[in-house]
Design a protein around this motif. Structure first.
Motif, PDB file in Angstrom:
ATOM      1  N   TRP A  15       4.442   5.392   2.593  1.00  0.00           N
ATOM      2  CA  TRP A  15       5.688   4.651   2.416  1.00  0.00           C
ATOM      3  C   TRP A  15       6.592   4.693   3.658  1.00  0.00           C
ATOM      4  O   TRP A  15       7.631   4.055   3.687  1.00  0.00           O
ATOM      5  CB  TRP A  15       6.474   5.203   1.225  1.00  0.00           C
ATOM      6  CG  TRP A  15       5.848   4.898  -0.097  1.00  0.00           C
ATOM      7  CD1 TRP A  15       5.942   3.738  -0.812  1.00  0.00           C
ATOM      8  CD2 TRP A  15       5.019   5.767  -0.872  1.00  0.00           C
ATOM      9  NE1 TRP A  15       5.233   3.835  -1.979  1.00  0.00           N
ATOM     10  CE2 TRP A  15       4.646   5.078  -2.051  1.00  0.00           C
ATOM     11  CE3 TRP A  15       4.556   7.077  -0.696  1.00  0.00           C
ATOM     12  CZ2 TRP A  15       3.842   5.631  -3.028  1.00  0.00           C
ATOM     13  CZ3 TRP A  15       3.744   7.637  -1.668  1.00  0.00           C
ATOM     14  CH2 TRP A  15       3.394   6.916  -2.817  1.00  0.00           C
ATOM     15  N   LEU A  16       6.207   5.460   4.659  1.00  0.00           N
ATOM     16  CA  LEU A  16       7.090   5.682   5.797  1.00  0.00           C
ATOM     17  C   LEU A  16       7.450   4.377   6.513  1.00  0.00           C
ATOM     18  O   LEU A  16       8.614   4.116   6.818  1.00  0.00           O
ATOM     19  CB  LEU A  16       6.452   6.669   6.778  1.00  0.00           C
ATOM     20  CG  LEU A  16       7.285   7.043   8.001  1.00  0.00           C
ATOM     21  CD1 LEU A  16       8.612   7.679   7.597  1.00  0.00           C
ATOM     22  CD2 LEU A  16       6.502   7.995   8.909  1.00  0.00           C
ATOM     23  N   ALA A  17       6.458   3.532   6.780  1.00  0.00           N
ATOM     24  CA  ALA A  17       6.719   2.283   7.484  1.00  0.00           C
ATOM     25  C   ALA A  17       7.609   1.351   6.674  1.00  0.00           C
ATOM     26  O   ALA A  17       8.357   0.547   7.240  1.00  0.00           O
ATOM     27  CB  ALA A  17       5.402   1.594   7.836  1.00  0.00           C
ATOM     28  N   ASP A  18       7.537   1.465   5.339  1.00  0.00           N
ATOM     29  CA  ASP A  18       8.391   0.613   4.500  1.00  0.00           C
ATOM     30  C   ASP A  18       9.863   0.911   4.743  1.00  0.00           C
ATOM     31  O   ASP A  18      10.699   0.004   4.730  1.00  0.00           O
ATOM     32  CB  ASP A  18       8.067   0.831   3.020  1.00  0.00           C
ATOM     33  CG  ASP A  18       6.695   0.294   2.645  1.00  0.00           C
ATOM     34  OD1 ASP A  18       6.209  -0.606   3.346  1.00  0.00           O
ATOM     35  OD2 ASP A  18       6.117   0.782   1.658  1.00  0.00           O
ATOM     36  N   GLU A  19      10.186   2.188   4.939  1.00  0.00           N
ATOM     37  CA  GLU A  19      11.583   2.528   5.189  1.00  0.00           C
ATOM     38  C   GLU A  19      11.978   2.285   6.646  1.00  0.00           C
ATOM     39  O   GLU A  19      13.042   1.740   6.931  1.00  0.00           O
ATOM     40  CB  GLU A  19      11.871   3.990   4.825  1.00  0.00           C
ATOM     41  CG  GLU A  19      13.314   4.382   5.116  1.00  0.00           C
ATOM     42  CD  GLU A  19      13.687   5.774   4.642  1.00  0.00           C
ATOM     43  OE1 GLU A  19      14.623   6.353   5.218  1.00  0.00           O
ATOM     44  OE2 GLU A  19      13.057   6.288   3.689  1.00  0.00           O
ATOM     45  N   LEU A  20      11.114   2.676   7.571  1.00  0.00           N
ATOM     46  CA  LEU A  20      11.466   2.581   8.990  1.00  0.00           C
ATOM     47  C   LEU A  20      11.391   1.162   9.527  1.00  0.00           C
ATOM     48  O   LEU A  20      12.134   0.794  10.444  1.00  0.00           O
ATOM     49  CB  LEU A  20      10.545   3.470   9.824  1.00  0.00           C
ATOM     50  CG  LEU A  20      10.591   4.976   9.572  1.00  0.00           C
ATOM     51  CD1 LEU A  20       9.602   5.674  10.496  1.00  0.00           C
ATOM     52  CD2 LEU A  20      11.988   5.522   9.753  1.00  0.00           C
ATOM     53  N   GLY A  21      10.478   0.368   8.976  1.00  0.00           N
ATOM     54  CA  GLY A  21      10.154  -0.917   9.590  1.00  0.00           C
ATOM     55  C   GLY A  21       9.064  -0.727  10.630  1.00  0.00           C
ATOM     56  O   GLY A  21       8.931   0.347  11.227  1.00  0.00           O
TER      57      GLY A  21
END
Length: 460
Positions: free
Chosen positions: A424-430
């Protein structure tokens, strides 16, 4: 399974470090998992019990030479799988590095090794009239190095800040064995980029913390007052906690427990069963104004339908906090637990509990939840049977994470990303920031041997 490079690395480690290299089966098995209950596939090739900075440097030089992955590990109390080690990996344990190298009461700082426990450090500092503020609920078992690696928080964050606010500098061994001294001993310091803050919360992906210069506080003078308030439901408790924040009073601790978590702890500790649906806030004030602040808080809680008790007895206060500190053990008694960690703006706490209730209903599950209500950090717990997280639990967790982000919050307030949240990290960071962070990590670790597969998972 040990590869040829792993065998070569093990031979070199034994030649260089002898009895510090541990290949006992039980020790290797223990290193596969942390307190999240999740384990890495396979077994590491060895656990190296480093006792000095030079031992750490030796391990990293051998790892670089043989291109062998290294997982740094403290006490194993993490909750995101960041210190779990599996096939072909070296575990570099800093647990034996427990020295307090220096205490300067005049400068309000201490220099310590990473393996010292939070509680042991504060016992020693108390003799100097000092303390280190970070207080995870695991303070009796968590290490300072682990706190730094995860960017830990805990019960006192709302008033006294998180680990990032209490570290002046770190000594860091890079993947190739070089030793860096980051940060400073002065209160101020803005020379160059702030690499200390970058390392805090990096979960072992940038280097091995082998020392830390900590920012201390003087022991708080005055009394401690504890306020316990029971509410008819968790939403009213959350609204009351937001009202306490809005009042301008700054409690040292403000912890919220919902009905399911209260019931689990009551069963574990053999306490009277709480009323159906009831939730509890446990709040402490400290310092010279503790009693006056407690009185203001009690009025706010009563105005939000809380049944309030106030005590200035320190032992009673610790008894009430012991209920909150028993949460993890209570969850473990119910089955396998996925202990989650999201944060939202404090004013959004009631809305986040609404989202949790919606997800419970949608998936037919109960999600016992506690929160550091003073800073908006919630710990929803997903309970299931067996060792593998079922798909419907991950689906419910996915909705919960996205709800927190939609409310202006974040995936993790203090546990870190590890393996459990990397998807899920990329979902928050972009995508752009996610790629930039991966590139920064590669500058520190060009071969990608430090904690591979953690945080920036390749398939994220």
């Amino acid at each position: 399974m040990t590869t040829a490079s792993g065998t070569a690395a093990l031979d070199l480690l034994v030649d260089a470090l002898g009895g510090l290299v541990d290949t006992d089966g039980a020790v290797l098995e223990q290193a596969r998992a942390d307190s999240s209950g999740h384990a890495a596939p396979g077994r590491p090739i060895a656990v190296v019990h480093a006792e000095t900075v030079e031992h750490v440097q030796t391990v990293m030089r051998i790892a670089t030479r043989t291109r062998t992955p290294v997982v740094v590990r403290g006490a194993g109390t993490g909750l995101a799988g960041a210190a779990n080690a599996g096939d072909g990996e070296i575990v570099l344990s800093t647990r034996r590095m427990t020295a307090i190298r220096e205490v300067r009461a005049d400068d309000l700082l201490a220099v310590v090794e990473p393996g010292i426990l939070n509680a042991d450090l504060n016992d020693a500092l108390a003799e100097h009239g000092l303390w280190w503020a970070p207080d995870p609920a695991s303070r009796a078992t968590s290490t300072v190095g682990g706190n730094i690696a995860t960017g830990a928080g805990g019960l006192l964050c709302a008033k006294y800040g998180v680990v990032r606010d209490a570290v002046l500098g770190v000594d860091l061994v890079l993947a190739d064995g070089r030793l860096l001294h980051l940060g400073h001993r002065s209160v101020k310091g803005v020379t160059g980029l702030d690499l200390t803050s970058l390392v805090i919360g990096s979960e072992g992906t940038l280097g091995v913390v082998v020392g830390a210069t900590l920012k201390l506080r003087r022991l708080v003078a005055g009394t401690t007052c504890t306020i316990a308030a029971v509410f008819p439901d968790v939403r009213r408790a959350a609204a009351a906690s937001a009202a306490v924040t809005a009042s301008g009073v700054q409690p040292a601790i403000m912890e919220l427990m919902d009905a399911a978590s209260l019931a689990a702890v009551a069963a574990l500790l053999d306490l009277p069963s709480p009323g159906e649906g009831s939730a509890q806030l446990t709040i402490q004030t400290d310092g010279p104004a503790a009693a006056a602040e407690a009185a203001v808080i009690a009025d706010v809680l009563a105005a939000h339908d809380g049944a309030v008790q106030v005590s200035s007895d320190r032992e009673e206060g610790e008894r009430l906090l012991a209920i909150r500190r028993s949460m993890h053990a209570a969850m473990a008694s119910l089955g396998t637990t996925l202990i989650e960690d999201v944060s939202v703006p404090r004013s959004a706490m009631p809305a986040m509990f609404d989202e949790i209730a919606r997800i419970e209903q949608a998936y037919g599950i109960t999600i016992p939840t506690v929160a550091h209500a003073g800073d908006g950090n919630l710990h929803p717990n997903f309970i299931f049977e067996g060792s593998d997280t079922p798909p419907h639990i991950w689906a419910a967790a996915d909705e919960l994470f996205r709800a927190a982000i939609a409310l202006g919050g974040t995936l993790t307030g203090e546990h870190g990303i590890g393996t459990l949240k990397s998807r899920w990290l990329a979902d928050e960071l972009g995508d752009d920031q996610w790629q930039l962070q991966r590139q920064i990590a590669r500058v520190f670790d060009p071969l990608g041997i430090l904690n591979p597969g953690k945080v920036f998972a390749a398939d994220a």
